[in-house]
Every structure is written in structure tokens, then in C-alpha cells.
Write an enzyme that holds these catalytic residues in place. Structure first.
Site, PDB file in Angstrom:
ATOM      1  N   ILE A 120     -68.094  12.493  23.893  1.00 26.43           N
ATOM      2  CA  ILE A 120     -67.692  11.511  22.647  1.00 26.43           C
ATOM      3  C   ILE A 120     -68.410  10.091  22.872  1.00 26.43           C
ATOM      4  CG2 ILE A 120     -65.548  12.904  22.373  1.00 26.43           C
ATOM      5  CD1 ILE A 120     -64.245  10.625  24.511  1.00 26.43           C
TER       6      ILE A 120
ATOM      7  N   ALA B 154     -60.793  11.897  28.567  1.00 27.25           N
ATOM      8  CA  ALA B 154     -60.772  10.571  29.037  1.00 27.25           C
ATOM      9  C   ALA B 154     -61.529  10.508  30.452  1.00 27.25           C
ATOM     10  CB  ALA B 154     -59.377  10.170  29.060  1.00 27.25           C
TER      11      ALA B 154
ATOM     12  N   LYS C  88     -57.850   2.052  29.271  1.00 23.40           N
ATOM     13  CA  LYS C  88     -57.038   2.642  28.419  1.00 23.40           C
ATOM     14  C   LYS C  88     -56.412   1.749  27.167  1.00 23.40           C
ATOM     15  CE  LYS C  88     -56.040   6.565  28.309  1.00 23.40           C
ATOM     16  NZ  LYS C  88     -56.675   7.843  27.633  1.00 23.40           N
TER      17      LYS C  88
ATOM     18  N   TYR D 181     -58.218   1.704  35.290  1.00 16.39           N
ATOM     19  CA  TYR D 181     -57.774   2.851  34.417  1.00 16.39           C
ATOM     20  C   TYR D 181     -56.963   2.218  33.196  1.00 16.39           C
ATOM     21  CZ  TYR D 181     -55.395   6.858  32.855  1.00 16.39           C
ATOM     22  OH  TYR D 181     -54.932   7.875  31.880  1.00 16.39           O
TER      23      TYR D 181
HETATM   24  N1  LIG Z   1     -53.646  13.014  34.145  1.00 16.96           N
HETATM   25  C1  LIG Z   1     -52.412  11.836  34.210  1.00 16.96           C
HETATM   26  O1  LIG Z   1     -51.569  11.820  35.090  1.00 16.96           O
HETATM   27  C2  LIG Z   1     -52.368  11.165  32.884  1.00 16.96           C
HETATM   28  C3  LIG Z   1     -51.110  10.301  32.613  1.00 16.96           C
HETATM   29  C4  LIG Z   1     -50.982   9.509  31.693  1.00 16.96           C
HETATM   30  C5  LIG Z   1     -51.911   9.811  30.522  1.00 16.96           C
HETATM   31  N2  LIG Z   1     -52.818  10.613  30.659  1.00 16.96           N
HETATM   32  C6  LIG Z   1     -53.904  10.740  29.559  1.00 16.96           C
HETATM   33  O2  LIG Z   1     -53.835  11.875  28.758  1.00 16.96           O
HETATM   34  C7  LIG Z   1     -55.003  12.407  28.620  1.00 16.96           C
HETATM   35  C8  LIG Z   1     -55.146  13.658  28.922  1.00 16.96           C
HETATM   36  O3  LIG Z   1     -55.476  13.623  30.324  1.00 16.96           O
HETATM   37  P1  LIG Z   1     -55.653  14.869  31.183  1.00 16.96           P
HETATM   38  O4  LIG Z   1     -54.956  14.948  32.397  1.00 16.96           O
HETATM   39  O5  LIG Z   1     -55.577  16.202  30.504  1.00 16.96           O
HETATM   40  O6  LIG Z   1     -57.349  14.645  31.530  1.00 16.96           O
HETATM   41  P2  LIG Z   1     -58.610  15.541  32.193  1.00 16.96           P
HETATM   42  O7  LIG Z   1     -57.840  16.669  32.870  1.00 16.96           O
HETATM   43  O8  LIG Z   1     -59.168  14.768  32.995  1.00 16.96           O
HETATM   44  O9  LIG Z   1     -59.561  16.010  30.819  1.00 16.96           O
HETATM   45  C9  LIG Z   1     -60.237  15.348  30.328  1.00 16.96           C
HETATM   46  C10 LIG Z   1     -61.416  16.157  29.722  1.00 16.96           C
HETATM   47  O10 LIG Z   1     -62.384  15.275  29.013  1.00 16.96           O
HETATM   48  C11 LIG Z   1     -63.588  15.693  29.520  1.00 16.96           C
HETATM   49  N3  LIG Z   1     -64.624  14.687  29.247  1.00 16.96           N
HETATM   50  C12 LIG Z   1     -65.092  13.505  30.080  1.00 16.96           C
HETATM   51  N4  LIG Z   1     -66.106  13.038  29.651  1.00 16.96           N
HETATM   52  C13 LIG Z   1     -66.087  13.610  28.611  1.00 16.96           C
HETATM   53  C14 LIG Z   1     -67.298  12.895  27.426  1.00 16.96           C
HETATM   54  N5  LIG Z   1     -68.034  12.042  27.691  1.00 16.96           N
HETATM   55  N6  LIG Z   1     -66.942  13.596  26.005  1.00 16.96           N
HETATM   56  C15 LIG Z   1     -65.913  14.822  26.127  1.00 16.96           C
HETATM   57  N7  LIG Z   1     -65.310  14.971  26.997  1.00 16.96           N
HETATM   58  C16 LIG Z   1     -65.380  14.606  28.095  1.00 16.96           C
HETATM   59  C17 LIG Z   1     -63.472  16.126  30.755  1.00 16.96           C
HETATM   60  O11 LIG Z   1     -64.506  16.888  31.333  1.00 16.96           O
HETATM   61  P3  LIG Z   1     -65.037  16.720  33.102  1.00 16.96           P
HETATM   62  O12 LIG Z   1     -63.873  17.241  33.723  1.00 16.96           O
HETATM   63  O13 LIG Z   1     -66.273  17.664  33.015  1.00 16.96           O
HETATM   64  O14 LIG Z   1     -65.083  15.505  33.341  1.00 16.96           O
HETATM   65  C18 LIG Z   1     -62.193  16.907  30.737  1.00 16.96           C
HETATM   66  O15 LIG Z   1     -62.324  18.261  30.334  1.00 16.96           O
HETATM   67  C19 LIG Z   1     -55.894  11.419  28.590  1.00 16.96           C
HETATM   68  O16 LIG Z   1     -56.230  10.422  27.685  1.00 16.96           O
HETATM   69  C20 LIG Z   1     -55.306  10.572  29.890  1.00 16.96           C
HETATM   70  O17 LIG Z   1     -55.853   9.068  30.081  1.00 16.96           O
HETATM   71  C21 LIG Z   1     -53.188  11.229  31.790  1.00 16.96           C
END
Ligand SMILES: NC(=O)c1ccc[n+]([C@@H]2O[C@H](COP(=O)([O-])OP(=O)(O)OC[C@H]3O[C@@H](n4cnc5c(N)ncnc54)[C@H](OP(=O)(O)O)[C@@H]3O)[C@@H](O)[C@H]2O)c1
Length: 297
Positions: free
Chosen positions: A46, A69, A139, A135
């Protein structure tokens, strides 16, 4: 609609993709992408603006669910450039792509855009944002990019996400409480754990159910309830039967961390509940289901 899922291999992306692939009578076509090609997942970085605009145009995309993200809160403190690129600049690529075609961007943001509040009351969507770390700041910039682009959007802020997939607090604590005789966990930060499958179902329902069309804007979604990281850990250990580990509460300043996390980041879900008639499970009910599911993997 042709719906593009970005970050489809992450915690949330996998849950939404699974719903799209397994539910009967799905109204829309879902196209799963992540930075690397994977089984059934097309490659789409992205951060590459030209590729994003091209992919959207060629596949007739009229909605994007952005699950990609930079999510490593500690690491982001020393990695501003990449965090800003992924959490803000790349989000603008998606937003502009949707603005160009009149499409809808469903974007996931975080409780960490807030720095907590002195009164410990759940935080409403329009409360002042004051992130305490890189972070949360990046965001917040991502949200601002979406609003500036003028695209149709739903921004869902969530908190303390965990799932059976990937690296997360629940999985870390299942492993640590099984292997350590004792553990100190911070008790002075309160929030709400959110099971990624519940958030995925909420997003999927909003898009699939015609009656929810047109409800754009910023919303807060987490599971119901409030706890500290200490409470979260004690509950995980109890549910897993890890009774030999002595879990002790400690204060944030006793725990080495490169980032200051908000002391209270419970999200107020009143607006979400008013607009969407979607039941939100209590955090311990979802946790117990997720722990059970993780034992079956
Ligand atoms: N995790 C939390 O506790 C939390 C809390 C509040 C909000 N959120 C938000 O919720 C959303 C989902 O979080 P999540 O925990 O499901 O995230 P995640 O498990 O870290 O997944 C993010 C995905 O995005 C991929 N990615 C990284 N760089 C990219 C790029 N340049 N182009 C396309 N894809 C890419 C990652 O691949 P790689 O693994 O290979 O890098 C991973 O598969 C995010 O917006 C996050 O900010 C998360």
C-alpha cells in the site's frame, strides 16, 4: 461491490477474509491482498501509490477495508519514517484511490490516538487527541489524511486487539504463564481487549447488510468491559489452567518500555451502538472462545 482487503494476512485481515470466504450468500466480491503474496492473497504494497491506484482501477474496486498497518508500538518509537509511511502516507494512497472513484474506505485506527484522560471515563469519538507515542501519532496522521482526501469513509478505532493468529498479548501471556514461575504485569493502564473476530464480524455486517449503507464517519468499537493488562493476564492464566505462575501487579514506571502508553484508553461505543444494531460481546466471553479456538489450531 468489489471490496479490496489490504493487510489480509494480519490478525484482523485474516478474520475478515475468513468470513468472506466462508459465509453463505455473500453480497460483495472480496479481494485479499498483503505486502507478500500468500495462498489466495495477491501482493499489494500500500506504500506504492502507483500500484495502489492501478490495482483499484483494474479490479473495479469500490470499497477498501484497510487492515494493513505498522502495529509494533514499542518499535515505532525508533522507526518514525516507516511508521509514518505505512500508517499515514500509504493510507492517503488508499483514500485518494477511493476519492477518485467515489468509493468507500473502511479504515481501522486505535485508542492510542488518545493519551488517556484524568477522569477515567470512556472516550468519545470527538474527544481531543493527544497521542503519547509514535504509533498513536502516525495513526492519528492516517485519520487526518483520510479526512483531508474527501473520500467517503468509515474510521473504526479499536483497542487491544488479539486473535488466534499472529503475535499478540493473549498469545504471549498464554506462553509466559505456562513457562514462568512468576510474572509482573502493569496494573495502572486500563483499556478493553478486543477479539479480532468480533471486530471482523462487525465490519463484515456493516458492509453486507444493506440497511447500514450510508453511515459514514468515525466510530469506536471494542469488546464490552474494562480491565488492566494485569487483569487481562490473570484471566488468561485462569482460563488456560496455568495456576503455577504467580502473577503480580506492577506500575508502568517499574516496567521497562520505550514508549509511554495511555493510562486509560477505554473507548466509548455509544455512537456505534446507536447507529449499528450489532451486539458487542463482553471481553471475557470472547477471550474464552478465542483461547478455546487457539487450542484447536
Ligand atoms: N494490534 C492491536 O493491538 C491494535 C490495537 C488497536 C488498533 N489496531 C489497528 O487495527 C488494525 C489491524 O491490526 P492487526 O493487529 O490486525 O495488524 P497486523 O496483525 O500487524 O497486520 C498488519 C498486516 O499488514 C501487512 N503490511 C505491512 N506492511 C504492508 C504494506 N506496505 N502493504 C500491505 N500490507 C502491509 C502486514 O504484513 P507483515 O506482517 O509482513 O508486516 C500484516 O499482514 C491496524 O490498523 C492497527 O493499527 C491494532
Amino acid at each position: 461491490m468489489n471490496i479490496l482487503i489490504t493487510g489480509a494476512c494480519g490478525q484482523l485481515g485474516r478474520e475478515i477474509s475468513a468470513l468472506a470466504n466462508s459465509c453463505a450468500n455473500v453480497r460483495h466480491r472480496y479481494i485479499c491482498t498483503d505486502i507478500e503474496e500468500y495462498d489466495g492473497v495477491a501482493p499489494l504494497d500500500i506504500c506504492n501509490r502507483a500500484n495502489v491506484l492501478d490495482f483499484v482501477q483494474k479490479n473495479g474496486i469500490d470499497c477498501i477495508i484497510n487492515c494493513a498497518a505498522y502495529t509494533n508500538v514499542d518499535k515505532a518509537e525508533n522507526d518514525y519514517t516507516l511508521a509514518e509511511m505505512l500508517n499515514a502516507t500509504a493510507v492517503r494512497n488508499l483514500a485518494d484511490a477511493m476519492a477518485d472513484c467515489g468509493g468507500l474506505l473502511v479504515h481501522i485506527s486505535t485508542d492510542y490516538v488518545f493519551g488517556g484522560n484524568d477522569f477515567c471515563t470512556p472516550i468519545a469519538e470527538d474527544a481531543p487527541q493527544n497521542p503519547t507515542g509514535i504509533y498513536g501519532l502516525t495513526k492519528l496522521h492516517g485519520e487526518q489524511q483520510i479526512l483531508q482526501s474527501g473520500c467517503r469513509n468509515i474510521i473504526l478505532r479499536t483497542s487491544w486487539l488479539y486473535s488466534v493468529h499472529g503475535k499478540n498479548f493473549m498469545k504471549t501471556m498464554i506462553a509466559l504463564t505456562a513457562s514462568r514461575p512468576e510474572l509482573n504485569v502493569v496494573v495502572d493502564q486500563a483499556g478493553t481487549p478486543t477479539c479480532a473476530s468480533d471486530l471482523a464480524m462487525a465490519i463484515f455486517t456493516i458492509l453486507e447488510d444493506e440497511k447500514y449503507a450510508g453511515n459514514e464517519g468515525i466510530y469506536h468499537y471494542s469488546n464490552e468491559g474494562v480491565c488492566s493488562w494485569f487483569d487481562f493476564t490473570v484471566t488468561i492464566a485462569k482460563m488456560c489452567g496455568h495456576t503455577d505462575c504467580k502473577i503480580r501487579p506492577c506500575r508502568s514506571d517499574e516496567f521497562p518500555s520505550p514508549v509511554v502508553r495511555p493510562s486509560y484508553s477505554v473507548l466509548d461505543k455509544t455512537k456505534f451502538k446507536k447507529v449499528f444494531n450489532i451486539e458487542i460481546p463482553y471481553w471475557t466471553d470472547s477471550l474464552s472462545k478465542c483461547i478455546e479456538a487457539s487450542t484447536k489450531l
